[in-house]
Design a protein around this motif. Sequence first.
Motif, PDB file in Angstrom:
ATOM      1  N   THR A 199      13.470  34.431 -76.658  1.00 26.87           N
ATOM      2  CA  THR A 199      13.329  35.883 -76.765  1.00 26.87           C
ATOM      3  C   THR A 199      12.621  36.286 -78.059  1.00 26.87           C
ATOM      4  OG1 THR A 199      14.514  37.985 -76.842  1.00 26.87           O
ATOM      5  CG2 THR A 199      15.648  36.082 -77.759  1.00 26.87           C
TER       6      THR A 199
ATOM      7  N   VAL B 111      21.383  36.710 -81.063  1.00 26.88           N
ATOM      8  CA  VAL B 111      20.738  37.515 -80.024  1.00 26.88           C
ATOM      9  C   VAL B 111      21.782  38.388 -79.334  1.00 26.88           C
ATOM     10  CG1 VAL B 111      18.928  35.799 -79.598  1.00 26.88           C
ATOM     11  CG2 VAL B 111      21.013  35.760 -78.211  1.00 26.88           C
TER      12      VAL B 111
ATOM     13  N   ILE C 129      18.421  39.646 -74.471  1.00 26.11           N
ATOM     14  CA  ILE C 129      18.179  39.046 -73.156  1.00 26.11           C
ATOM     15  C   ILE C 129      19.129  39.659 -72.140  1.00 26.11           C
ATOM     16  CG2 ILE C 129      17.416  36.880 -74.220  1.00 26.11           C
ATOM     17  CD1 ILE C 129      20.043  35.605 -73.308  1.00 26.11           C
TER      18      ILE C 129
ATOM     19  N   ALA D 195      16.871  31.073 -72.915  1.00 24.40           N
ATOM     20  CA  ALA D 195      16.516  32.480 -73.086  1.00 24.40           C
ATOM     21  C   ALA D 195      16.767  32.933 -74.522  1.00 24.40           C
ATOM     22  CB  ALA D 195      17.305  33.346 -72.108  1.00 24.40           C
ATOM     23  N   SER D 196      17.873  32.487 -75.094  1.00 27.67           N
ATOM     24  CA  SER D 196      18.209  32.891 -76.461  1.00 27.67           C
ATOM     25  C   SER D 196      17.219  32.322 -77.472  1.00 27.67           C
ATOM     26  CB  SER D 196      19.637  32.434 -76.810  1.00 27.67           C
ATOM     27  OG  SER D 196      19.719  31.017 -76.889  1.00 27.67           O
TER      28      SER D 196
ATOM     29  N   SER E 253      12.380  39.847 -78.742  1.00 26.11           N
ATOM     30  CA  SER E 253      13.040  41.086 -79.136  1.00 26.11           C
ATOM     31  C   SER E 253      14.454  40.863 -79.638  1.00 26.11           C
ATOM     32  CB  SER E 253      13.078  42.058 -77.949  1.00 26.11           C
ATOM     33  OG  SER E 253      13.973  41.600 -76.942  1.00 26.11           O
TER      34      SER E 253
ATOM     35  N   ALA F 163      15.698  44.375 -73.584  1.00 25.89           N
ATOM     36  CA  ALA F 163      15.592  42.980 -73.142  1.00 25.89           C
ATOM     37  C   ALA F 163      14.136  42.635 -72.840  1.00 25.89           C
ATOM     38  CB  ALA F 163      16.447  42.750 -71.902  1.00 25.89           C
ATOM     39  N   ASP F 164      13.678  41.518 -73.391  1.00 27.28           N
ATOM     40  CA  ASP F 164      12.328  41.031 -73.080  1.00 27.28           C
ATOM     41  C   ASP F 164      12.372  39.749 -72.259  1.00 27.28           C
ATOM     42  OD1 ASP F 164      13.138  39.128 -74.936  1.00 27.28           O
ATOM     43  OD2 ASP F 164      11.265  39.192 -76.077  1.00 27.28           O
ATOM     44  N   THR F 165      13.591  39.292 -71.949  1.00 27.77           N
ATOM     45  CA  THR F 165      13.790  38.064 -71.181  1.00 27.77           C
ATOM     46  C   THR F 165      14.929  38.287 -70.192  1.00 27.77           C
ATOM     47  OG1 THR F 165      13.116  36.728 -73.097  1.00 27.77           O
ATOM     48  CG2 THR F 165      14.271  35.586 -71.317  1.00 27.77           C
TER      49      THR F 165
END
Length: 266
Positions: free
Chosen positions: A110, A140, A115, A106-107, A112, A180-182
């Motif tokens: 992403t 992040v 997360i 995820a990191s 944005s 958060a985008d994820t």
Amino acid sequence: MTTIGSDAPIGVFDSGVGGLSVLLAIRDELPAENLLYVADSGYAPYGDRDSDFIAERATKITEFLLAAGVKAIVVACNTATVVSIAKLRAWCPVPLVAIEPAIKPASVSTRSGTIGVLATSRTLASPSVARLCETHGSNVQILLKACPGLVEQVEQAELLSDATRALLVRYINPLLEAGADTLVLGCTHYPFLMPLIREIVGPDIAIIDPATAVARQLARRLVGNLTTSRPDSLADVRFFSSGSLENAQSIISALWGENVRVHSFG
């Protein structure tokens, strides 16, 4: 030393029925493998239990799976992983594959830089998650969100109810408002809520479920240990539960997608 045959089953366990999401991924990745699943629903959810209790249950289930002759074990429970995997690996004689929140991928993915991680309180409070955040959070923002009540909704097969939706909105909306985008599904129960989650977050938010990655890691471990079943063999799946067999029969059949027989596990 007893030799384990290639047709020996793979053992998979979770605090309840959530690990079926991982079991489904394993069946997709390794359709010829015999599988043995233990749902510890009589003691679910683990997320609000103390560490000693979780470790004791994980040990008991592992011993049961070894007595059943499994050739590998998958800990399909984030909470059991963060609490007990190091102790299990110290003595378990077969390969152990465990799930943990997918903070690393995820990191990396992403856009944005923010997360959100949805998980149980016990998982999020663990040193393992703290380590993941420290290792992968330098560039992040990682927002950890405990989600009490969601496991219970899945354990009751309340996958689309208004009550389940209300809980998800309560937990997810603050993460979206923070940018958060994820979203990381840090509990194996949560993938069964994917239709509702997707409805709430829309099409542009990435949702990461590590079940497929766990199945692929298991496949690598089996090849490395020369224990992969023959591709022409017929796979058998057996289910056990420590909860009410009547409830387990109904809920596991619904989540698995076909009627199954569930056996009692103490």
